[in-house]
Design a protein around this motif. Structure first.
Motif, PDB file in Angstrom:
ATOM      1  N   LYS A  55       0.659  -1.316  -0.234  1.00  9.53           N
ATOM      2  CA  LYS A  55      -0.156  -0.025  -0.282  1.00  9.53           C
ATOM      3  C   LYS A  55       0.833   0.870  -0.040  1.00  9.53           C
ATOM      4  O   LYS A  55       0.605   2.119  -0.576  1.00  9.53           O
ATOM      5  CB  LYS A  55      -0.675   0.001   1.010  1.00  9.53           C
ATOM      6  N   ILE A 255      -6.812   0.161  -9.623  1.00 15.82           N
ATOM      7  CA  ILE A 255      -5.875  -0.304  -8.855  1.00 15.82           C
ATOM      8  C   ILE A 255      -5.589  -1.859  -8.811  1.00 15.82           C
ATOM      9  O   ILE A 255      -7.427  -2.892  -8.735  1.00 15.82           O
ATOM     10  CB  ILE A 255      -6.185  -0.231  -7.506  1.00 15.82           C
ATOM     11  N   CYS A 301     -11.513   3.009  -4.221  1.00 14.83           N
ATOM     12  CA  CYS A 301     -10.293   2.299  -3.705  1.00 14.83           C
ATOM     13  C   CYS A 301     -10.605   2.674  -1.384  1.00 14.83           C
ATOM     14  O   CYS A 301     -10.400   3.972  -1.471  1.00 14.83           O
ATOM     15  CB  CYS A 301      -9.323   2.657  -4.059  1.00 14.83           C
ATOM     16  N   VAL A 302     -10.628   1.841  -1.021  1.00 13.50           N
ATOM     17  CA  VAL A 302      -9.786   2.578   0.366  1.00 13.50           C
ATOM     18  C   VAL A 302      -8.742   3.009   0.624  1.00 13.50           C
ATOM     19  O   VAL A 302      -8.895   4.087   1.420  1.00 13.50           O
ATOM     20  CB  VAL A 302     -10.312   0.971   0.875  1.00 13.50           C
ATOM     21  N   TYR A 394     -11.088  -3.534  -2.539  1.00 12.43           N
ATOM     22  CA  TYR A 394     -10.838  -4.301  -1.960  1.00 12.43           C
ATOM     23  C   TYR A 394     -11.587  -5.446  -1.170  1.00 12.43           C
ATOM     24  O   TYR A 394     -11.609  -7.045  -1.448  1.00 12.43           O
ATOM     25  CB  TYR A 394      -9.719  -4.102  -1.719  1.00 12.43           C
TER      26      TYR A 394
END
Ligand SMILES: Nc1nc2c(c(=O)[nH]1)N[C@H]1C(S)=C(S)[C@@H](COP(=O)(O)O)O[C@H]1N2
Ligand SMILES: [Mo]
Length: 537
Positions: A55, A255, A301-302, A394
């Motif tokens: 990440k 991603i 996206c987180v 995710y």
């Protein structure tokens, strides 16, 4: 008597031999149309690194994370080659041993890589080993004798571990060595470039994708979430620099953990539906023949930082998860006992897991095959992916989908969960200022402050902007397109000269306003208000 040579020529020989080995591996995988061994090694690295490092890399390098990783692997290989060359001067066996070990690593990574072909990887690794070893031997030969094939009579008598002599013929020898090294390095470069361009040639997947024609949409969008959403997008606000209301496919964020995008041949692809009373499997054509919905959804996206751009809106077309579950014998709207998690697995082994409830509670939840009226782009999951409104990618959005399976919540943890991310991933309400840009110089007078705000499944009720420490002012919202879709917003600001800070916050339709407290993206999404500094002159 043999004088040990300075180590530098030997190190250079090792580096060049490593380059030749890499180049040969590239050309071999390129000819086979298989992913590069370097990429397969990279996939292994990604899978073995802690989630935090992955990440962090994504955050630091953005979408360049993949290029940075691949470059690092190549540089490390070349550096190791240099060390091996230096060490092999005295212990000749180190050359074949090191190239053999590197080839084993490459072959093993290729075999373990679901998007590579094991056979091609092994052949490429063997050829790379032979090329690397023989290049090293050849350059050592030149170092010893001034020629690539040492003349027998000039060979010093000695055991197998004898050291190489210093470049035999003085300046001429050095020149010969540099010439051979240069030629080998040039060959390595050409092989690497050739291999890469071969592997970039249009694949059967691209051809198959262009041949797909999406069937007409036959079902109305689900009642909840997209309530009343028209099929065609309303015209968005027209403000310079504001995100378009619908994100074009080629500008959509990407991603994933895939260094090489899986290229799936739809003719041999299957969707397996498991963990249902009557498990079954569908071909791509059978999937396309099922009734479809089309619905606009903003996905995020987180890892999206406050103010970040890992978010986008598309019109998704696909088969509702309820249709697929009911076909397997699940009662409409039911979550069968012990089956409260839906797991989506990709062809490359990536997994997501989310509550089965989210698949049946009436929100948009589908196996998508279309994005903005086109078959899914390869980067976005061709031939099929999951899209579930209101859940971070995710936990929900498996691209290159292969299997959906019902299982127990505690029976399986998907890819990112053991890497430190929250098991549940509802999308947090977020808002972003698109214009003016950070640090922008603007002219005094009326300035459009504009951006987007999203709270998929809940909807955005209000967006407010604060200038410096002034009162919060309500922005004008752009057109709505259902609760799953972001809202553009704009505020006409009467800008006075000086330095100013602009802040934004959104309130969702349940009445919750974004909290001011800044929290990082891990483990379940960033919080805090986005702000921008501007200078008005
Ligand atoms: N196969 C696969 N699917 C995946 C991922 C992945 O790494 N592999 N990443 C997920 C994540 S974290 C996000 S945010 C979304 C992003 O989808 P996009 O690239 O189409 O925007 O894909 C999801 N699907
Ligand atoms: Mo993500």
């Amino acid at each position: 008597m043999t004088t040990p040579p300075p180590r530098w020529p030997a190190r250079l020989a090792g580096l060049v031999a490593a380059a030749v080995a890499l180049g040969v591996a590239e050309i071999a995988t390129g000819v086979a149309g298989a992913p590069s061994l370097v990429a397969s090694v990279g996939e292994e690295v990604v899978d073995r690194l802690s989630g935090g490092v992955v990440k962090a890399a994504i955050e630091t390098f953005g979408t360049n994370d993949k290029a940075v990783l691949l470059t690092t692997i190549v540089v490390v290989c070349l550096a190791l080659g240099g060390l091996v060359g230096g060490a092999a001067v005295r212990r000749r066996w180190i050359g074949p041993a090191a190239f053999g070990a590197a080839a084993l690593v490459g072959a093993a990574a290729g075999i373990a890589d679901p998007s590579a072909s094991g056979g091609a990887a092994v052949v490429a690794a063997v050829l790379a080993f032979l090329a690397g070893w023989s290049t090293l031997a050849l350059l050592f030969g030149v170092l010893t004798s001034g020629g690539p094939l040492p003349v027998a009579t000039r060979r010093p008598v000695g055991g197998p571990t004898r050291a190489i002599e210093a470049p035999g013929a003085g300046t001429a020898g050095r020149r010969a060595f540099l010439a051979w090294s240069g030629a080998a390095a040039g060959f390595a470069g050409v092989a690497a470039l050739g291999g890469r361009s071969l592997s970039g040639r249009p694949s059967t997947t691209d051809a198959a994708r262009s041949a797909v024609s999406l069937p007409p949409v036959s079902l109305p969008p689900p009642a909840a979430g997209a309530a009343g959403a028209p099929t065609t997008a309303p015209a968005g606000l027209d403000v310079d620099g504001l995100s378009p209301f619908v994100t074009p496919n080629d500008r959509f964020y990407r991603i994933d953990t895939a260094l090489v995008v899986p290229r799936v041949d739809p003719a041999s692809w299957r969707l397996d539906v498991k963990g249902v009373p009557r498990p079954y499997s569908l071909t791509f054509d059978e999937l396309l023949a099922l009734p479809m919905i089309e619905a606009p959804v903003t996905i995020a996206c987180v890892s999206n930082e406050v103010g970040g751009d890992l978010v986008g809106t598309a019109r998704w077309q696909g088969v509702p998860l309820t249709t697929l579950l009911e076909r397997g014998g699940v009662a409409p709207g039911a979550v069968p006992d012990g089956a409260d998690q839906l797991v989506g697995r990709s062809v490359d082994g990536f997994t997501v897991g989310f509550p089965t409830e989210a698949a049946v509670d009436g929100r948009v939840a589908m196996v998508a095959v279309g994005m903005n009226g086109e078959p899914l782009p390869v980067n976005h999951g061709f031939p099929a992916r999951l899209i579930v409104a209101g859940l971070y990618g995710y936990v929900s959005a498996t691209k290159w989908l292969r299997t959906i399976e019902l299982t127990g919540w505690d029976d399986f943890d998907a890819y990112w969960i053991p890497r430190g991310w929250s098991k549940e991933g509802p999308v947090r309400t977020q808002s972003r200022i698109d214009v003016p840009r950070q640090g922008a110089d603007v002219r005094a007078g009326t300035v459009a402050v504009a951006g987007v705000a999203w709270a998929p499944t809940r909807g955005i009720a209000k967006v407010e902007v604060q200038v410096d420490d002034g009162p919060w002012q309500e922005a004008r919202l752009g057109p709505g397109w259902g609760d799953d879709v972001w809202r553009q917003w704009v505020l006409e600001w009467d800008a006075a000269p000086g330095d100013h800070v602009l802040r934004v916050r959104a309130t969702d339709a349940t009445g919750q306003t974004q909290p001011e407290q800044r929290r990082p993206v891990a483990p379940d999404g960033a919080t805090g208000w986005h702000s921008r500094r501007v200078r008005v002159a």
